[in-house]
Design a protein around this motif. Structure first.
Motif: not given
Length: 94
Positions: A8, A50-51, A54-55, A59, A61, A63
């Protein structure tokens, strides 16, 4: 269980490395060979990992999650503790 390379780039606005690090520590096995690169084990798909990642980032950034299998790898100046785990976890699948 699959192994994933997770990378990331935190571009902001907060760049909260502690938050993403705490999340990455929830994976087992896990290793951190580079500053923003982890190799983790999970029963989830690459998209699900990934999801989840992402948390824990902003938004905007970036990954990247790639399943790692049938490996051939080499390192330079990576800590022995990391390469020892890589040797035990990241063996080629036949």
């Amino acid at each position: 269980m699959a192994n994933y390379l997770v990378s990331y780039d935190l571009v902001g606005p907060k760049r909260d490395y502690d938050k993403i690090t705490k999340h990455m520590l929830t994976y087992t096995p896990r290793m951190k060979p580079l500053e923003s690169v982890w190799i983790v084990g999970s029963n989830k798909t690459a998209g699900e990992v990934r999801d989840d990642v992402k948390k824990h980032v902003d938004p905007n950034d970036m990954v990247l999650v790639i399943e790692v299998r049938d490996l051939s790898w080499g390192t330079s100046n990576i800590a022995k503790v990391v390469t020892d785990v890589m040797k035990s976890v990241l063996q080629p699948k036949n």
